[in-house]
Design a protein around this motif. Structure first.
Motif, PDB file in Angstrom:
ATOM      1  N   LEU A 197      -5.930  -3.900  -0.971  1.00  9.47           N
ATOM      2  CA  LEU A 197      -6.970  -3.542  -1.931  1.00  9.47           C
ATOM      3  C   LEU A 197      -8.046  -2.644  -1.319  1.00  9.47           C
ATOM      4  O   LEU A 197      -8.579  -1.754  -1.980  1.00  9.47           O
ATOM      5  N   THR A 198      -8.329  -2.883  -0.056  1.00 14.49           N
ATOM      6  CA  THR A 198      -9.440  -2.142   0.530  1.00 14.49           C
ATOM      7  C   THR A 198      -8.987  -0.918   1.325  1.00 14.49           C
ATOM      8  O   THR A 198      -9.714   0.052   1.423  1.00 14.49           O
ATOM      9  N   LYS A 199      -7.756  -0.973   1.869  1.00 11.81           N
ATOM     10  CA  LYS A 199      -7.355   0.144   2.724  1.00 11.81           C
ATOM     11  C   LYS A 199      -6.240   0.998   2.149  1.00 11.81           C
ATOM     12  O   LYS A 199      -6.217   2.205   2.325  1.00 11.81           O
ATOM     13  N   MET A 200      -5.269   0.352   1.510  1.00  9.48           N
ATOM     14  CA  MET A 200      -4.091   1.101   1.081  1.00  9.48           C
ATOM     15  C   MET A 200      -4.373   1.965  -0.144  1.00  9.48           C
ATOM     16  O   MET A 200      -3.694   2.962  -0.364  1.00  9.48           O
ATOM     17  N   LYS A 201      -5.333   1.574  -0.935  1.00  2.00           N
ATOM     18  CA  LYS A 201      -5.541   2.322  -2.176  1.00  2.00           C
ATOM     19  C   LYS A 201      -5.915   3.779  -1.909  1.00  2.00           C
ATOM     20  O   LYS A 201      -5.667   4.640  -2.743  1.00  2.00           O
ATOM     21  N   ASP A 202      -6.450   4.048  -0.732  1.00  3.15           N
ATOM     22  CA  ASP A 202      -6.875   5.415  -0.449  1.00  3.15           C
ATOM     23  C   ASP A 202      -5.739   6.334  -0.016  1.00  3.15           C
ATOM     24  O   ASP A 202      -5.943   7.520   0.180  1.00  3.15           O
ATOM     25  N   ARG A 203      -4.559   5.767   0.174  1.00  4.13           N
ATOM     26  CA  ARG A 203      -3.448   6.622   0.588  1.00  4.13           C
ATOM     27  C   ARG A 203      -2.435   6.862  -0.523  1.00  4.13           C
ATOM     28  O   ARG A 203      -1.361   7.442  -0.269  1.00  4.13           O
ATOM     29  N   LEU A 204      -2.742   6.467  -1.742  1.00  4.15           N
ATOM     30  CA  LEU A 204      -1.778   6.624  -2.835  1.00  4.15           C
ATOM     31  C   LEU A 204      -1.539   8.084  -3.182  1.00  4.15           C
ATOM     32  O   LEU A 204      -0.507   8.435  -3.763  1.00  4.15           O
ATOM     33  N   GLY A 205      -2.486   8.960  -2.792  1.00  5.15           N
ATOM     34  CA  GLY A 205      -2.282  10.394  -2.995  1.00  5.15           C
ATOM     35  C   GLY A 205      -1.021  10.882  -2.280  1.00  5.15           C
ATOM     36  O   GLY A 205      -0.315  11.764  -2.787  1.00  5.15           O
ATOM     37  N   GLU A 206      -0.722  10.295  -1.128  1.00  4.16           N
ATOM     38  CA  GLU A 206       0.509  10.675  -0.393  1.00  4.16           C
ATOM     39  C   GLU A 206       1.762  10.406  -1.215  1.00  4.16           C
ATOM     40  O   GLU A 206       2.702  11.204  -1.220  1.00  4.16           O
ATOM     41  N   ASP A 207       1.774   9.229  -1.883  1.00  6.63           N
ATOM     42  CA  ASP A 207       2.947   8.882  -2.690  1.00  6.63           C
ATOM     43  C   ASP A 207       3.115   9.886  -3.824  1.00  6.63           C
ATOM     44  O   ASP A 207       4.234  10.293  -4.158  1.00  6.63           O
ATOM     45  N   GLN A 208       1.984  10.283  -4.355  1.00  6.64           N
ATOM     46  CA  GLN A 208       2.002  11.244  -5.455  1.00  6.64           C
ATOM     47  C   GLN A 208       2.514  12.603  -4.943  1.00  6.64           C
ATOM     48  O   GLN A 208       3.307  13.268  -5.596  1.00  6.64           O
ATOM     49  N   TRP A 209       2.076  12.972  -3.762  1.00  3.66           N
ATOM     50  CA  TRP A 209       2.512  14.212  -3.117  1.00  3.66           C
ATOM     51  C   TRP A 209       4.021  14.186  -2.899  1.00  3.66           C
ATOM     52  O   TRP A 209       4.732  15.142  -3.230  1.00  3.66           O
ATOM     53  N   ASN A 210       4.511  13.085  -2.383  1.00  2.00           N
ATOM     54  CA  ASN A 210       5.950  12.959  -2.146  1.00  2.00           C
ATOM     55  C   ASN A 210       6.733  13.003  -3.463  1.00  2.00           C
ATOM     56  O   ASN A 210       7.831  13.563  -3.521  1.00  2.00           O
ATOM     57  N   ALA A 211       6.187  12.414  -4.491  1.00  2.00           N
ATOM     58  CA  ALA A 211       6.854  12.445  -5.793  1.00  2.00           C
ATOM     59  C   ALA A 211       6.957  13.884  -6.296  1.00  2.00           C
ATOM     60  O   ALA A 211       7.980  14.304  -6.849  1.00  2.00           O
ATOM     61  N   HIS A 264       6.622   5.489  -2.197  1.00  2.00           N
ATOM     62  CA  HIS A 264       5.702   4.437  -1.719  1.00  2.00           C
ATOM     63  C   HIS A 264       5.551   4.520  -0.201  1.00  2.00           C
ATOM     64  O   HIS A 264       6.207   5.333   0.465  1.00  2.00           O
ATOM     65  N   TYR A 265       4.728   3.634   0.316  1.00  2.00           N
ATOM     66  CA  TYR A 265       4.337   3.634   1.718  1.00  2.00           C
ATOM     67  C   TYR A 265       5.495   3.574   2.715  1.00  2.00           C
ATOM     68  O   TYR A 265       5.407   4.130   3.802  1.00  2.00           O
ATOM     69  N   ASP A 266       6.571   2.885   2.320  1.00  2.00           N
ATOM     70  CA  ASP A 266       7.674   2.693   3.259  1.00  2.00           C
ATOM     71  C   ASP A 266       8.645   3.872   3.315  1.00  2.00           C
ATOM     72  O   ASP A 266       9.651   3.806   4.025  1.00  2.00           O
ATOM     73  N   VAL A 267       8.370   4.926   2.547  1.00  2.00           N
ATOM     74  CA  VAL A 267       9.219   6.124   2.596  1.00  2.00           C
ATOM     75  C   VAL A 267       8.321   7.315   2.926  1.00  2.00           C
ATOM     76  O   VAL A 267       7.460   7.685   2.126  1.00  2.00           O
ATOM     77  N   ASN A 268       8.540   7.880   4.116  1.00  2.00           N
ATOM     78  CA  ASN A 268       7.669   8.983   4.520  1.00  2.00           C
ATOM     79  C   ASN A 268       8.250  10.350   4.120  1.00  2.00           C
ATOM     80  O   ASN A 268       9.350  10.410   3.547  1.00  2.00           O
ATOM     81  N   GLU A 269       7.533  11.410   4.449  1.00  2.00           N
ATOM     82  CA  GLU A 269       7.935  12.741   3.989  1.00  2.00           C
ATOM     83  C   GLU A 269       9.308  13.160   4.515  1.00  2.00           C
ATOM     84  O   GLU A 269      10.088  13.770   3.794  1.00  2.00           O
ATOM     85  N   ASP A 270       9.610  12.778   5.755  1.00  2.00           N
ATOM     86  CA  ASP A 270      10.944  13.100   6.291  1.00  2.00           C
ATOM     87  C   ASP A 270      12.033  12.428   5.474  1.00  2.00           C
ATOM     88  O   ASP A 270      13.073  13.025   5.176  1.00  2.00           O
ATOM     89  N   GLN A 271      11.777  11.176   5.142  1.00  2.00           N
ATOM     90  CA  GLN A 271      12.785  10.444   4.368  1.00  2.00           C
ATOM     91  C   GLN A 271      12.934  11.021   2.958  1.00  2.00           C
ATOM     92  O   GLN A 271      14.024  11.017   2.400  1.00  2.00           O
ATOM     93  N   ILE A 272      11.856  11.522   2.441  1.00  2.00           N
ATOM     94  CA  ILE A 272      11.942  12.200   1.136  1.00  2.00           C
ATOM     95  C   ILE A 272      12.901  13.402   1.255  1.00  2.00           C
ATOM     96  O   ILE A 272      13.751  13.622   0.394  1.00  2.00           O
TER      97      ILE A 272
END
Ligand code: CA
Ligand code: CA
Ligand code: CA
Ligand code: CA
Ligand code: CA
Ligand code: CA
Lengths: 341, 341, 341, 341
Positions: free
Chosen positions: D244-258, D320-328
């Motif tokens: 709730l306090t830390k992960m919410k700020d990285r959701l932009g990455e998931d959107q970028w990967n999508a 999501h968090y467990d799939v990084n850009e390389d894996q995409i």
């Protein structure tokens, strides 16, 4: 503080915490959490049932059992102070639409003849008897052990009348420890059983329900409806697994401590036992001190010992892993001190 | 056949049949049936309540009352052999999601102290006590009259605890006749009341529930959900109105006949009264004849008298308008004959 | 007043009133009312089903069907403006715990392919599809007849997927009259069917549900829970029997009157038909008069004709036994007059 | 394996595991678990609500909200493919007795006018509209963001009609990241809100519901009835707090990967996007490959990438968090390979 309110207050052990830290997890809604699966398989084996299901609490396990066994308009037979009737916020009626028909027990055990008499005949005015619930050990009877023979007699009646039997075995391992028999001996006189991991077994969270494969399939769907389907549940299944495989063998200690506490209470002027303890629950009557249980519990708390009221003059103490023999002695001293006030 | 199974078997009188034939009707779903409105207004006045609602049966009236007073997850306090618990097919749980908590009564009357003890305190483990139901006369207590004083004491406790009280007054007019008081004396110690038109009052169909205007508005909607909203219901309201205004004054006769029957049964060797009748219900114990109630009822039927079983050795007789004093004498002879077999 | 609000307003005929006056009755809770039995047997035969049950309203019949077919947690497929969804106060969820899944229809008929697509597959996230409900004629589609072929196609899909089909046939005899086929042709493409006696058939009160013997046995118990079990119900079954055997053959007249009314409305400046009437329901659109349906209905009432709103600018007229051809002409004149205002 | 089935598959991070290991715990049924309390207070503050409650799943949070807001016989308005209607096993009807009335949306957003039209007027035939549920982001609309303006318009209508609004915000933080606004902007247009900790936020288990203090008090009791009351729940609240306090700020990455994934899919011959992704969900249409989604998903799995079917020819990928850009990138290659087969 020495907390004797309930064995639910047990905190996870160091081993359990490590198990959470390292738990192998997956998404259990897809049934891919290996730790949950291991817990469920282990539990099924220990209880002698075909399959098992991890749930978040004893209440949830009991409610799912009732939802799975029954249809609205049926009647549930159970002891008049049983947890399902007394402490589950009326959920069996609210969720399952099932009418409770209570039977007064003796030390928590219903007379099989009373159960037989309460089974409804076929009449348009009557609900159908849909389920019989037992509770072992019986909480409000002071942790009383329901004898295997009693369960057997009731199960025999139930089977003759095509009524299933569910066991609220939140403290079934305490019963087994006290009776010196395997939990299977109790479980085999039931169709389904619920056990708690978070009481005497020390886990932070969770219970198990077990039964045949068809029951568990339907139960899994009711768990979903109640919102008990979890994702990486392995993190809480891991400490549960430790509770189930390692902690159950030390419940004799809790019983020993309860016995020591009970004997001490018997010798305190103005206090007596409400009944002889059979497992890890001690119920004392403080009527002779001319105070209510509320007052006693409050005073004892200010002496560093937490207990619980169990009626106007009854006070309940529950022994567990987080209170050792030395602390029991401290608690005894505090009780004696309060009694002298 | 002389049918003493129940006062429900009363058939409409000639006057009632004429009333059906000539009834002024309209569509009651639009509240345009003048006969239904007259019945409801008359009933409200007789019962001393603000408004009333015509329903198709006592069970429907009771169920609507529970649905209107309660929410799922609440608990209903009622006597352990009350009709709502015993004879309504588990509907309070199935329809209203309400848990039944039963209290053993003495001749159908609950001890007010027991009621007070059963009201739940505020605790997350407890259902909230949502309603107290009384039954007067009490069917399974053999038509026993619940004294006004008992109802008053319970109502006072209920009000102090903000719990409403509903009265299953299916045979309230019998209670009033026996106690020699107006039905209002009973009804004023309740929030809502149900009375049956089709038992001692002789109408073919229907019951009434009464309470304040807000209650009736919500009750009307629940009646719709249960399918109790009818169209030209005036045709059955008309005989109900006759029952309500004319038949209630002759219930003393039924009581008189019950007394004659009871005295005769007391003098039959091998038979005794289960309890002294207070109204129009006589319960006999045939244990001394060494036969079950099933056998007795069957043998009596072949002598032209219909009675009902009321437990393994108990037989119930209910007097009513369609059985006159001569027929009571015939029934007594038949009973004596069967007892001699 | 000429009342064209609904065919529910029909009042019992002289013949029906006589039948009530002379009806042979008994206690139907004991199944001893010969008139009720005759009505149920006659209805079963007419509908081509094994058994039938007399209930107090169409809503009650539909609700009992859903309660009998389904379990809580299942899903009910039905047309998005069907009576069960639209007009039964949410009872299917409140009483049966069943989720409604609505499908938009064409003139009240669902596309069989849409039905197939809406049947849930086996997945823990999904409710099981427990029942499909049809409505014929379809009230909110303006009395539209659902073709036998459409019902057949849906029933075939249902059977392949082990989903039962219930027909809300409140106005099934109107459909049969319009389609020129026997009601059995519709009923055979269903498992269970409900018909109303108090609409076009003219009886004051009551409906019938029909199905196989097992269904009716369970339905009878649900009727008891809903309080629909009545005592000397023969007094209302008697006029129902007349409706069922004699009135059904005159429904062509209502259809004829509806046609006359519809043609007249089409020629009124500013008014048009919302759709061509197929049976006894005419829906007119008053948008061209620049008034709302509320205003139109009120003005028409002051001209002596009662109609009903059916949307912001739609007005519904229903023809029936109590309005003859002359009165239809009067109604037409009143409508034209209001339209000119 | 690269698992793109759902963001629910996220496994706890190392930091989360450490937090579980060291979590300060107590018995939360007595409200003595400091970690749970911290999580609830933090969540309430982030969402701009008075209080919050920790529950075991999004389904549980939604169900508790419906149970708390509604009574049986009410109607719930929600989008026709919303999670509560589509994926919660019919629980709103089974548990809360509430009828679902669905409204087709545009990219998951209901037209406020449609909502207004669907609110029932006061009529005995109608259920009362008891609750409006929104979902943001909308799962079956492909992770679509419901605009704040749309929510505001609906909330305004709801308030004027005294109907509460609940937001299923399982992926509300994804919506906030995409819209570039604080979650409070969405939450303030609702009475209550549910958010999931175990999806994009990466926690193993749990959700939050938030609302005013009175709502949470009643909700807590419903949680107890559903069995969601847990003991040392701090062990799972701890990772939730990190989410709730830390992960919410990285959701932009998931959107970028999508977005990267979506663009790649658009360029694969035979594949196209079902719709442009707005957040972390990509829905592809494989119809042009002349295979069903089942076949595509299976073939892709054998290439090491897990996706999910979302209709006959639709395939869903969730970043999501467990799939990084390389894996995409790896996933893109696998998709292209399967498309060439
Ligand atoms: Ca614990
Ligand atoms: Ca009668
Ligand atoms: Ca229910
Ligand atoms: Ca009629
Ligand atoms: Ca996760
Ligand atoms: Ca319910």
């Amino acid at each position: 503080m020495i907390d004797l309110r309930s064995d639910t207050v047990t905190k996870p052990t160091e081993e359990m915490r490590k198990a959470m830290y390292t738990a192998d997890v997956g998404d259990d809604v897809y049934r891919e959490d290996p730790t949950v699966r291991e817990l469920e398989e282990t539990a099924a084996e220990i209880l002698g049932k075909e399959e098992a299901l991890f749930v978040t609490s004893g209440t949830q396990g009991n409610q799912i059992a009732v939802l799975t066994h029954c249809r609205p308009g049926q009647e549930l037979l159970l002891e008049e102070e049983s947890h399902i009737f007394y402490y589950e916020s009326g959920a069996v009626a609210a969720l399952a639409g099932v009418q409770t028909r209570t039977i007064p027990g003796h030390r928590g055990a219903m007379d099989p003849q009373d159960v037989l008499n309460a089974i409804r005949t076929d009449d348009i005015h009557y609900p159908e008897t849909g389920l019989i619930c037992l509770e072992n050990t019986h909480n409000r009877a002071g942790g009383a052990v329901i004898p295997v023979e009693n369960m057997k007699a009731i199960y025999s009646i139930a089977q003759k009348n095509n009524v299933p039997v569910h066991l609220d075995g939140a403290r079934l391992f305490n019963a087994a420890a006290a009776a010196g028999v395997d939990v299977k001996e109790f479980a085999k006189n039931t169709d389904t059983v619920q056990i708690c991991l978070s009481k005497g077994l020390g886990a932070p969270v969770g219970s198990i329900i077990a039964g045949d494969a068809e029951f568990i399939t339907t139960a899994r769907k009711w768990r979903k409806r109640l919102g008990g389907g979890m994702r990486q549940a392995g993190v809480i299944a891991a400490p549960g697994l430790i509770g189930l495989t390692k902690m159950k063998d030390r419940l004799g200690e809790d019983q020993w401590n309860a016995r020591i506490l009970a004997e001490a209470i018997e010798s305190v002027p103005g206090m007596k036992l409400a009944r002889q303890p059979e497992t890890n629950i001690v119920v004392a009557d403080v009527a002779g001190l001319n105070i209510t249980s509320d007052v006693f519990v409050e005073r004892l708390r200010s002496e560093g010992v937490i207990s619980g009221t169990f009626g106007p003059t009854f006070v309940r103490f529950v022994t567990h892993y987080d209170v050792n023999e030395d602390q029991i002695q401290e608690a005894i001293e505090a009780i004696a001190k309060v009694a002298r006030q």
